[in-house]
Design a protein around this motif. Sequence first.
Motif, PDB file in Angstrom:
ATOM      1  N   ASP A  16       7.301   3.213  -1.727  1.00 43.98           N
ATOM      2  CA  ASP A  16       8.499   3.857  -1.199  1.00 43.98           C
ATOM      3  C   ASP A  16       9.072   3.172   0.031  1.00 43.98           C
ATOM      4  O   ASP A  16      10.186   3.492   0.446  1.00 43.98           O
ATOM      5  CB  ASP A  16       8.176   5.310  -0.825  1.00 43.98           C
ATOM      6  N   LEU A  17       8.316   2.257   0.629  1.00 43.06           N
ATOM      7  CA  LEU A  17       8.723   1.618   1.879  1.00 43.06           C
ATOM      8  C   LEU A  17       8.557   0.119   1.774  1.00 43.06           C
ATOM      9  O   LEU A  17       7.800  -0.376   0.942  1.00 43.06           O
ATOM     10  CB  LEU A  17       7.865   2.124   3.045  1.00 43.06           C
ATOM     11  N   ASP A  18       9.253  -0.600   2.637  1.00 40.29           N
ATOM     12  CA  ASP A  18       8.950  -2.018   2.824  1.00 40.29           C
ATOM     13  C   ASP A  18       7.835  -2.098   3.865  1.00 40.29           C
ATOM     14  O   ASP A  18       8.011  -1.644   5.002  1.00 40.29           O
ATOM     15  CB  ASP A  18      10.182  -2.774   3.321  1.00 40.29           C
ATOM     16  N   VAL A  19       6.691  -2.653   3.477  1.00 46.85           N
ATOM     17  CA  VAL A  19       5.502  -2.595   4.326  1.00 46.85           C
ATOM     18  C   VAL A  19       5.054  -4.000   4.720  1.00 46.85           C
ATOM     19  O   VAL A  19       4.897  -4.880   3.872  1.00 46.85           O
ATOM     20  CB  VAL A  19       4.344  -1.866   3.611  1.00 46.85           C
ATOM     21  N   THR A  20       4.848  -4.180   6.012  1.00 41.10           N
ATOM     22  CA  THR A  20       4.190  -5.368   6.543  1.00 41.10           C
ATOM     23  C   THR A  20       2.851  -4.941   7.123  1.00 41.10           C
ATOM     24  O   THR A  20       2.781  -3.961   7.867  1.00 41.10           O
ATOM     25  CB  THR A  20       5.040  -6.040   7.631  1.00 41.10           C
ATOM     26  N   LEU A  21       1.806  -5.665   6.769  1.00 41.13           N
ATOM     27  CA  LEU A  21       0.471  -5.396   7.297  1.00 41.13           C
ATOM     28  C   LEU A  21       0.115  -6.528   8.252  1.00 41.13           C
ATOM     29  O   LEU A  21      -0.070  -7.671   7.833  1.00 41.13           O
ATOM     30  CB  LEU A  21      -0.544  -5.285   6.161  1.00 41.13           C
ATOM     31  N   ALA A  22       0.070  -6.221   9.549  1.00 42.53           N
ATOM     32  CA  ALA A  22      -0.267  -7.220  10.565  1.00 42.53           C
ATOM     33  C   ALA A  22      -1.772  -7.211  10.786  1.00 42.53           C
ATOM     34  O   ALA A  22      -2.382  -6.158  10.958  1.00 42.53           O
ATOM     35  CB  ALA A  22       0.454  -6.909  11.870  1.00 42.53           C
ATOM     36  N   ILE A  23      -2.383  -8.399  10.793  1.00 47.11           N
ATOM     37  CA  ILE A  23      -3.838  -8.517  10.838  1.00 47.11           C
ATOM     38  C   ILE A  23      -4.257  -9.518  11.916  1.00 47.11           C
ATOM     39  O   ILE A  23      -3.513 -10.443  12.235  1.00 47.11           O
ATOM     40  CB  ILE A  23      -4.394  -8.933   9.457  1.00 47.11           C
ATOM     41  N   PRO A  24      -5.462  -9.348  12.496  1.00 44.58           N
ATOM     42  CA  PRO A  24      -5.860 -10.167  13.640  1.00 44.58           C
ATOM     43  C   PRO A  24      -6.541 -11.477  13.294  1.00 44.58           C
ATOM     44  O   PRO A  24      -7.041 -12.165  14.189  1.00 44.58           O
ATOM     45  CB  PRO A  24      -6.832  -9.243  14.376  1.00 44.58           C
ATOM     46  N   SER A  25      -6.608 -11.822  12.006  1.00 49.17           N
ATOM     47  CA  SER A  25      -7.264 -13.072  11.607  1.00 49.17           C
ATOM     48  C   SER A  25      -6.655 -13.545  10.292  1.00 49.17           C
ATOM     49  O   SER A  25      -5.933 -12.811   9.614  1.00 49.17           O
ATOM     50  CB  SER A  25      -8.778 -12.863  11.448  1.00 49.17           C
ATOM     51  N   GLU A  26      -6.964 -14.791   9.930  1.00 54.08           N
ATOM     52  CA  GLU A  26      -6.464 -15.329   8.664  1.00 54.08           C
ATOM     53  C   GLU A  26      -7.064 -14.563   7.488  1.00 54.08           C
ATOM     54  O   GLU A  26      -8.143 -13.975   7.597  1.00 54.08           O
ATOM     55  CB  GLU A  26      -6.813 -16.822   8.545  1.00 54.08           C
ATOM     56  N   THR A  27      -6.383 -14.582   6.360  1.00 52.89           N
ATOM     57  CA  THR A  27      -6.863 -13.880   5.178  1.00 52.89           C
ATOM     58  C   THR A  27      -6.643 -14.715   3.925  1.00 52.89           C
ATOM     59  O   THR A  27      -5.720 -15.540   3.882  1.00 52.89           O
ATOM     60  CB  THR A  27      -6.159 -12.517   5.022  1.00 52.89           C
ATOM     61  N   THR A  28      -7.486 -14.489   2.944  1.00 53.82           N
ATOM     62  CA  THR A  28      -7.310 -15.137   1.641  1.00 53.82           C
ATOM     63  C   THR A  28      -6.611 -14.215   0.651  1.00 53.82           C
ATOM     64  O   THR A  28      -6.333 -14.623  -0.467  1.00 53.82           O
ATOM     65  CB  THR A  28      -8.683 -15.531   1.064  1.00 53.82           C
ATOM     66  N   LEU A  29      -6.363 -12.987   1.064  1.00 55.35           N
ATOM     67  CA  LEU A  29      -5.772 -12.007   0.152  1.00 55.35           C
ATOM     68  C   LEU A  29      -4.288 -12.246  -0.052  1.00 55.35           C
ATOM     69  O   LEU A  29      -3.575 -12.661   0.860  1.00 55.35           O
ATOM     70  CB  LEU A  29      -5.970 -10.587   0.692  1.00 55.35           C
ATOM     71  N   GLN A  30      -3.834 -11.956  -1.245  1.00 59.16           N
ATOM     72  CA  GLN A  30      -2.412 -11.872  -1.569  1.00 59.16           C
ATOM     73  C   GLN A  30      -2.206 -10.547  -2.286  1.00 59.16           C
ATOM     74  O   GLN A  30      -2.764 -10.324  -3.361  1.00 59.16           O
ATOM     75  CB  GLN A  30      -1.966 -13.045  -2.444  1.00 59.16           C
TER      76      GLN A  30
END
Length: 459
Positions: A42-56
């Motif tokens: 229902d929303l445009d979501v940005t997830l801010a994270i404190p380290s690099e990630t391999t997830l997509q």
Amino acid sequence: MPELQNIKPRPHLLIVSNDVVDAKMAGPGMRYLELARVLSQDLDVTLAIPSETTLQVPNIKLVRYWDERPKSLQVLVENSDITLVSGYMVEKFAFLHQTQKRIIVDLYDPFLLENLHYHLNKPLPAQESLNNRAVDVTNSLARLGDFFICGSDRQRDFWIGLLASNGRINPRNFAKDTSLRSLIDVVGIGFLNREPRPNPTLRGIHPGFPEDARIVLWGGGIWDWLDPLTLVKAWTGVIAEYPQARLVFLGTRHPNPQVLPHKMAEQVQVLAAEIGEKDRTIFFYEWIPYEEREALLCEADIGVTLHPPHIETRYSIRTRVLDYLWARLPVLVSEGDVTSEWVKEYGVGKAVPPLDVEAVRVAIAQILERPKSSWASAFEPLRDSLNWSQVVEPLRRYCLQPEYAPDRQIRKLVTPTVVKRGKLARVIEIWRTEGSRELLQRIGKKFRRRLSNSKSPKT
């Protein structure tokens, strides 16, 4: 085009995780990833994270921020409509007190109570200094939010006391909603909207697990405020009755490398070795990827989480217990928290008195004497009330019609308690209250983080 003129743009929500979101992650990262997934419908979501990630993750923008570069987060906040924050972010990112954006504060983790147990073995001046800091941060969070979420109704009562002491229970907020649900509501942990995927990896495959192994799973971190020792003390009695029983611990180290190892993880391994069962009938794993945990949940016969009696327990909600319930895995849990009440109410396992070795032994035997499949139907009522789409509804409702808290303008006149102190003053305080060893550990941790950041691409 006339037919497009009435289309209202979707609100943009920024969720700021204070912990790793990657293939391996602990409860906070899991929580924010699943919140982002559900709300992205229902929303445009940005997830801010404190380290690099391999997830997509489909429909979610994953963006890195840096603690030591506040503008890396500030630009994300100022380009969102609503921002969700938690914990010590108000200390690290002073700009949050000045932003005009709507702020949601997540109070799911009662770290003020958690820290009392976490720092218990430190010198008293250090405990007092760290507690004062946690109190300042908690009060600052109370003053910051336009909307608050927490893990349970029991937690909500606790946090309403905090809000009252900070002037947030006032005529303006009361006039808007006498229930105060528009100020603080419950958004706990939910079940994924699908069945867990089995993929046997232990029974009859691992050399330590026979074909008829009965697997008892400690499915999360071995934190200092938990009690794996009672489980190991009861284990010799368990295997005397069930020689094929196997005990599996996950989470000997936190998936976030910045988190120092908990002493309890070492203590429980030492105890397992002392009774002669380490790597024989008791096995320890550092951590497993988030998706792979499903295989163990499906393969296990019991899911266990035990804790000693302390104040944090009353207001906690264990993420891993929700995993057990999702997988229809019978639960053994200590009495005292809200999940133990669910276990007793719905008959999905056993709740035992804290620190009671014999009660743990008896409860494991009682669960193992029944086929795992015989417990399955008892989980159905929980699956209706605890699916993520249902759990997240108060947060979704706020985000679709976000508002400033009615007392926002008054709060602008209040100077936040949390003030950014000079680096030298902070170094002196740590040395004075916590000692040179703790100071050197923190300097080493900061150095490792900066070294890691220097190898990461800057954005």
